[in-house]
Design a protein around this motif. Structure first.
Motif, PDB file in Angstrom:
ATOM      1  N   ASP A   1      42.081 -35.479  99.914  1.00 36.88           N
ATOM      2  CA  ASP A   1      41.888 -34.472  99.132  1.00 36.88           C
ATOM      3  C   ASP A   1      40.349 -33.836  99.105  1.00 36.88           C
ATOM      4  O   ASP A   1      40.194 -33.250  98.180  1.00 36.88           O
ATOM      5  CB  ASP A   1      41.987 -35.179  97.650  1.00 36.88           C
ATOM      6  CG  ASP A   1      43.577 -35.772  97.593  1.00 36.88           C
ATOM      7  OD1 ASP A   1      44.282 -34.896  98.135  1.00 36.88           O
ATOM      8  OD2 ASP A   1      43.867 -36.777  96.905  1.00 36.88           O
ATOM      9  N   ASP A   2      39.745 -34.783  99.901  1.00 34.65           N
ATOM     10  CA  ASP A   2      38.297 -34.079 100.027  1.00 34.65           C
ATOM     11  C   ASP A   2      37.861 -32.983 101.019  1.00 34.65           C
ATOM     12  O   ASP A   2      38.447 -33.160 102.110  1.00 34.65           O
ATOM     13  CB  ASP A   2      37.431 -35.357 100.436  1.00 34.65           C
ATOM     14  CG  ASP A   2      35.865 -35.398 100.215  1.00 34.65           C
ATOM     15  OD1 ASP A   2      35.453 -34.028  99.936  1.00 34.65           O
ATOM     16  OD2 ASP A   2      35.166 -36.240  99.945  1.00 34.65           O
ATOM     17  N   GLN A   3      37.402 -31.885 100.335  1.00 35.68           N
ATOM     18  CA  GLN A   3      37.140 -30.657 101.032  1.00 35.68           C
ATOM     19  C   GLN A   3      36.152 -30.665 101.794  1.00 35.68           C
ATOM     20  O   GLN A   3      35.717 -29.853 102.725  1.00 35.68           O
ATOM     21  CB  GLN A   3      37.537 -29.424 100.114  1.00 35.68           C
ATOM     22  CG  GLN A   3      38.789 -28.976  99.533  1.00 35.68           C
ATOM     23  CD  GLN A   3      38.794 -28.002  98.681  1.00 35.68           C
ATOM     24  OE1 GLN A   3      37.940 -27.170  98.453  1.00 35.68           O
ATOM     25  NE2 GLN A   3      39.908 -27.494  98.084  1.00 35.68           N
ATOM     26  N   CYS A   4      35.068 -31.611 101.433  1.00 38.46           N
ATOM     27  CA  CYS A   4      33.910 -31.948 102.272  1.00 38.46           C
ATOM     28  C   CYS A   4      33.785 -33.550 102.484  1.00 38.46           C
ATOM     29  O   CYS A   4      33.279 -34.110 101.895  1.00 38.46           O
ATOM     30  CB  CYS A   4      32.717 -31.394 101.328  1.00 38.46           C
ATOM     31  SG  CYS A   4      32.674 -29.639 100.858  1.00 38.46           S
ATOM     32  N   PRO A   5      34.756 -33.987 103.475  1.00 39.96           N
ATOM     33  CA  PRO A   5      34.826 -35.530 103.461  1.00 39.96           C
ATOM     34  C   PRO A   5      33.670 -36.268 103.975  1.00 39.96           C
ATOM     35  O   PRO A   5      33.555 -37.394 104.002  1.00 39.96           O
ATOM     36  CB  PRO A   5      36.200 -35.507 104.197  1.00 39.96           C
ATOM     37  CG  PRO A   5      36.073 -34.169 105.137  1.00 39.96           C
ATOM     38  CD  PRO A   5      35.753 -33.198 104.187  1.00 39.96           C
ATOM     39  N   ASP A   6      32.886 -35.427 104.659  1.00 40.38           N
ATOM     40  CA  ASP A   6      31.713 -36.006 105.422  1.00 40.38           C
ATOM     41  C   ASP A   6      30.349 -35.785 104.431  1.00 40.38           C
ATOM     42  O   ASP A   6      29.102 -36.202 104.967  1.00 40.38           O
ATOM     43  CB  ASP A   6      31.541 -35.613 106.843  1.00 40.38           C
ATOM     44  CG  ASP A   6      32.767 -36.208 107.642  1.00 40.38           C
ATOM     45  OD1 ASP A   6      33.108 -37.148 107.438  1.00 40.38           O
ATOM     46  OD2 ASP A   6      33.129 -35.068 108.255  1.00 40.38           O
ATOM     47  N   VAL A   7      30.512 -35.149 103.558  1.00 41.30           N
ATOM     48  CA  VAL A   7      29.236 -34.695 102.570  1.00 41.30           C
ATOM     49  C   VAL A   7      29.470 -35.252 101.234  1.00 41.30           C
ATOM     50  O   VAL A   7      30.637 -34.985 100.406  1.00 41.30           O
ATOM     51  CB  VAL A   7      28.996 -33.131 102.436  1.00 41.30           C
ATOM     52  CG1 VAL A   7      27.755 -33.017 101.722  1.00 41.30           C
ATOM     53  CG2 VAL A   7      28.730 -32.861 104.064  1.00 41.30           C
ATOM     54  N   PRO A   8      28.664 -36.062 100.705  1.00 47.18           N
ATOM     55  CA  PRO A   8      29.060 -36.802  99.102  1.00 47.18           C
ATOM     56  C   PRO A   8      29.182 -35.466  98.155  1.00 47.18           C
ATOM     57  O   PRO A   8      28.167 -34.518  98.366  1.00 47.18           O
ATOM     58  CB  PRO A   8      27.864 -37.603  98.837  1.00 47.18           C
ATOM     59  CG  PRO A   8      27.440 -38.044 100.248  1.00 47.18           C
ATOM     60  CD  PRO A   8      27.642 -36.796 101.054  1.00 47.18           C
ATOM     61  N   GLY A   9      30.100 -35.434  97.284  1.00 43.52           N
ATOM     62  CA  GLY A   9      30.280 -34.356  96.351  1.00 43.52           C
ATOM     63  C   GLY A   9      30.808 -34.962  95.216  1.00 43.52           C
ATOM     64  O   GLY A   9      30.406 -36.214  94.725  1.00 43.52           O
ATOM     65  N   THR A  10      31.442 -34.205  94.258  1.00 47.32           N
ATOM     66  CA  THR A  10      32.003 -34.796  92.955  1.00 47.32           C
ATOM     67  C   THR A  10      33.367 -34.538  92.800  1.00 47.32           C
ATOM     68  O   THR A  10      34.193 -33.765  93.585  1.00 47.32           O
ATOM     69  CB  THR A  10      31.155 -33.928  91.866  1.00 47.32           C
ATOM     70  OG1 THR A  10      31.838 -32.498  92.161  1.00 47.32           O
ATOM     71  CG2 THR A  10      29.721 -34.037  91.720  1.00 47.32           C
ATOM     72  N   VAL A  11      34.085 -35.300  92.095  1.00 47.65           N
ATOM     73  CA  VAL A  11      35.398 -35.288  91.957  1.00 47.65           C
ATOM     74  C   VAL A  11      35.735 -33.996  91.336  1.00 47.65           C
ATOM     75  O   VAL A  11      36.744 -33.258  91.754  1.00 47.65           O
ATOM     76  CB  VAL A  11      36.114 -36.657  90.816  1.00 47.65           C
ATOM     77  CG1 VAL A  11      37.524 -36.117  90.550  1.00 47.65           C
ATOM     78  CG2 VAL A  11      35.891 -37.700  91.652  1.00 47.65           C
TER      79      VAL A  11
END
Length: 462
Positions: free
Chosen positions: A325-335
């Motif tokens: 579900d992470d559109q930026c899986p290798d960069v920490p982001g927010t839910v």
């Protein structure tokens, strides 16, 4: 004093017939019934006359000399019907009768007096009291035709009146009109005073539901008598104002809302309104039994830890958003931003440093070519945040009208948004709005302050 007493007594007697409060768009028609007095003396000197004589004197001289100058008949002698036009204006057709026994101080044989007039009035009531006030002064103009015995002549009229509204359907009108005769040879210039009562009727039913606006609690929406003119759109017996779901038939126990899945939780509070669920989970099911509702479980048929949204999959960047579900899986982001980084205050400040350099043609929304570089930099930054929607704000200084400033600010904000879409920004990630002069960041009393207030700002769409 005899004639004045007669005039006032006749007015008071007329109150017994009962008639209206102020004319307005809800009750545009009005009928007045009253008495009138004719005075030919205080109308100004005649051509060649150097001082007052027995016939007439200077304008307004002995204006209130009731006993010597006023002609009054002790009966109903004025009838008018009027129509409210709008914005404080009304028109009336007026008929009056009288008996002329004296012109100035000169007694004459009982001359019949008949007049038919048209009047246009402007009421100051709303300006003074606000809607519904009891004090209702007006000024107006008009014209008509008057017969004194067998002599007829046209008149141009100027008038002033005061209405006192004393109840829901009753008002008293006091009016003075100056009638200037067009025919110098045989016309009679005179003042005509009147007093009477007014009846308002013709109530307005804006929504056409058979209930007048003044009694309709929802005057612009057709409704039902049992709900005082308010609607029950979904026909569930609960009027829309008290119906939490006015467009969907529901149950009284749920304030008019349905419980589609029958789990005892009304649809608006049911996170899964079409699937039978558990009260502990706000009406949603938990198919895999991992303690996470299927609606919140990214893997509803496969048990997983709650910390991983119910899925056994990894979260490589550790930002709490599953890789799938992470559109930026290798960069920490927010839910909230689907695993991608969110725009910081510093980024917004950087965008607005560029936006300060955006220039427009004078008094237009056309962007100058020298601003294109700054706009390209803005677009480049925005593209680094693919899940973020940006809001473009247009602002002006206080010079010019509110309406013009609002229009110009909207057009300039829209112009910036449109340009950004031509250089790679998708339109669904941009919104624009103009705020005119309503949000100054500096004083409008100096040129420097006004320059700061003429600006385009960029913020996050809320």
């Amino acid at each position: 004093m005899k004639h004045l007493n007669t005039f006032l007594v006749a007015t008071l007697l007329l109150l017994g017939v009962g008639v209206a409060n102020a004319q307005d768009e809800n009750n545009p028609w009005a009928i007045e019934v009253g008495v009138n007095a004719v005075d030919t003396f205080p109308v100004g000197l005649r051509d060649g006359q150097t001082e007052s004589d027995a016939l007439n004197g200077d304008l307004f001289e002995e204006f209130y000399n009731v006993n010597d100058h006023w002609n009054i008949v002790p009966s109903v002698s004025k009838v008018s019907i009027g129509r409210y036009i709008g914005s404080g204006f009304s028109f009336a057709a007026v008929g009056t009768i009288n008996k002329i026994e004296k012109m100035g101080d000169v007694s004459v044989d009982d001359l019949s007096y008949i007049a038919a007039d048209g009047e246009i009035k402007y009421s100051f009531r709303d300006l003074i009291n606000g809607p519904g006030g009891w004090f209702d002064p007006s000024i107006g103009v008009g014209g008509g035709y008057t017969w004194v015995d067998d002599i007829g002549f046209g008149t141009a009229n100027g008038l002033a009146s005061v209405r006192i509204w004393i109840g829901e359907n009753l008002g008293v009108n006091f009016q003075t009109a100056y009638k200037h005769a067009f025919e110098d040879a045989y016309g009679v210039k005179h003042f005509q005073h009147s007093a009477g009562v007014v009846f308002k009727f013709g109530g307005k039913d804006t929504d056409g539901d058979g209930i007048f606006d003044k009694d309709d609690e929802c005057p612009e929406t057709p409704g039902l008598p049992e709900f005082n003119g308010c609607p029950d759109t979904d026909g569930d017996g609960i009027e829309d104002r008290n119906d939490a779901c006015p467009n969907t038939p529901g149950l009284a126990e749920f304030n008019g809302c349905p419980d589609t899945d029958g789990d005892g939780i009304p649809d608006p509070q049911d996170a899964c309104p079409t699937v039978f669920g558990l009260a502990a989970l706000n009406g949603c099911p938990d198919a895999d039994g991992d303690g996470i509702t299927d609606a919140e479980d990214a893997c509803p048929n496969e048990a997983g830890p709650k910390a991983n949204n119910g899925c056994p999959y990894q979260d490589r960047d550790g930002d709490g958003v599953l890789d799938k579900d992470d559109q930026c899986p290798d960069v920490p982001g927010t839910v909230a931003n689907k695993g991608c980084p969110e725009v910081t205050v510093e980024i917004i400040q950087q965008l607005n440093e560029y936006s300060k350099t955006i220039l427009f043609d004078y008094d237009k929304a056309t962007i100058r070519q020298e601003s294109y570089s700054a706009l390209q930099s803005i677009a480049n930054i925005m593209k680094e945040y693919p899940n973020t929607t940006f809001h473009i704000e247009g602002h002006t200084d206080s010079r010019g009208s509110d309406a013009y400033n609002m229009k110009l600010s909207k057009e300039r904000a829209a112009s910036v948004m449109n340009y950004l879409t031509t250089i790679g920004m998708t339109s669904n990630r941009l919104t624009s709005e103009g705020y005119g002069e309503a949000r100054p960041v500096a004083t409008n009393n100096t040129a420097a302050g006004r320059q700061q207030n003429r600006r385009v700002e960029i913020s996050l769409q809320k």
